[in-house]
Design a protein around this motif. Structure first.
Motif, mmCIF file in Angstrom:
data_model
loop_
_atom_site.group_PDB
_atom_site.id
_atom_site.type_symbol
_atom_site.label_atom_id
_atom_site.label_comp_id
_atom_site.label_asym_id
_atom_site.label_seq_id
_atom_site.Cartn_x
_atom_site.Cartn_y
_atom_site.Cartn_z
ATOM 1 N N ASN A 28 22.050 29.332 -3.135
ATOM 2 C CA ASN A 28 23.296 28.744 -3.263
ATOM 3 C C ASN A 28 24.511 28.367 -2.347
ATOM 4 O O ASN A 28 25.360 28.529 -2.284
ATOM 5 C CB ASN A 28 23.461 28.677 -4.221
ATOM 6 C CG ASN A 28 22.831 28.545 -5.772
ATOM 7 O OD1 ASN A 28 21.597 27.305 -5.594
ATOM 8 N ND2 ASN A 28 22.533 29.477 -6.946
ATOM 9 N N ILE A 84 25.886 26.523 -0.620
ATOM 10 C CA ILE A 84 26.686 25.050 -0.099
ATOM 11 C C ILE A 84 28.048 25.893 -2.015
ATOM 12 O O ILE A 84 29.021 25.549 -1.734
ATOM 13 C CB ILE A 84 26.333 24.120 -0.892
ATOM 14 C CG1 ILE A 84 25.806 23.256 0.450
ATOM 15 C CG2 ILE A 84 27.739 22.717 -1.136
ATOM 16 C CD1 ILE A 84 24.672 22.348 0.703
ATOM 17 N N ALA A 85 27.909 26.195 -2.779
ATOM 18 C CA ALA A 85 28.264 26.479 -3.689
ATOM 19 C C ALA A 85 28.939 27.491 -4.015
ATOM 20 O O ALA A 85 30.694 27.864 -3.953
ATOM 21 C CB ALA A 85 27.681 26.801 -5.046
ATOM 22 N N GLU A 86 28.656 28.944 -3.057
ATOM 23 C CA GLU A 86 29.691 30.188 -2.406
ATOM 24 C C GLU A 86 30.207 30.166 -1.681
ATOM 25 O O GLU A 86 31.109 31.290 -1.012
ATOM 26 C CB GLU A 86 27.920 30.839 -2.463
ATOM 27 C CG GLU A 86 27.124 31.353 -3.716
ATOM 28 C CD GLU A 86 25.797 32.127 -3.126
ATOM 29 O OE1 GLU A 86 26.011 32.614 -2.006
ATOM 30 O OE2 GLU A 86 24.747 32.242 -4.239
ATOM 31 N N GLN A 87 29.450 29.408 -0.816
ATOM 32 C CA GLN A 87 31.177 29.400 0.373
ATOM 33 C C GLN A 87 31.125 27.963 0.889
ATOM 34 O O GLN A 87 30.190 27.230 2.718
ATOM 35 C CB GLN A 87 29.740 30.104 2.075
ATOM 36 C CG GLN A 87 30.124 31.894 1.460
ATOM 37 C CD GLN A 87 30.975 32.310 1.747
ATOM 38 O OE1 GLN A 87 32.507 31.734 2.230
ATOM 39 N NE2 GLN A 87 31.368 33.340 1.548
ATOM 40 N N PRO A 88 31.669 27.384 -0.314
ATOM 41 C CA PRO A 88 32.110 24.976 0.311
ATOM 42 C C PRO A 88 32.405 24.953 1.744
ATOM 43 O O PRO A 88 31.628 23.782 2.538
ATOM 44 C CB PRO A 88 32.328 25.043 -0.601
ATOM 45 C CG PRO A 88 33.524 26.438 -1.111
ATOM 46 C CD PRO A 88 32.390 27.369 -1.271
ATOM 47 N N CYS A 114 30.236 25.687 5.041
ATOM 48 C CA CYS A 114 29.236 25.316 5.196
ATOM 49 C C CYS A 114 29.571 23.291 5.361
ATOM 50 O O CYS A 114 28.814 22.845 5.572
ATOM 51 C CB CYS A 114 29.047 24.959 3.547
ATOM 52 S SG CYS A 114 27.797 26.091 3.197
ATOM 53 N N LEU A 115 30.700 22.653 4.774
ATOM 54 C CA LEU A 115 30.947 22.002 4.667
ATOM 55 C C LEU A 115 32.054 21.420 6.750
ATOM 56 O O LEU A 115 31.454 20.580 6.960
ATOM 57 C CB LEU A 115 32.624 21.459 4.397
ATOM 58 C CG LEU A 115 32.039 20.827 2.403
ATOM 59 C CD1 LEU A 115 32.964 20.795 1.546
ATOM 60 C CD2 LEU A 115 31.328 19.251 2.514
#
Length: 68
Positions: A49, A51-55, A58-59
């Protein structure tokens, strides 16, 4: 596997995370071989996960890839 991936003209972005043992870096590297131009971005300290853990990480990678 889909056919025609070798015809994709742009660079395909693959995301992997350092803590994902199921579909992590090695798995993404296998998939990348089907594209003529591929780039792998690895997100540290994240699992499946990512994107939820390291938004923010990732963004940043996705925005850079999209040119934003």
């Amino acid at each position: 596997m889909s056919s025609g991936l070798e015809n994709y003209p742009d660079t395909a972005l693959f995301l992997a995370s350092t803590c994902n043992t199921l579909i992590g870096i090695e798995y993404q590297e296998k998939l990348m071989k089907y594209y003529p131009h591929a780039r792998l971005a690895v997100i540290d300290d994240a699992g499946h996960n990512m994107i939820a853990e390291q938004p923010l990480a990732c963004l940043a990678v996705i925005r850079e890839y999209l040119g934003n």
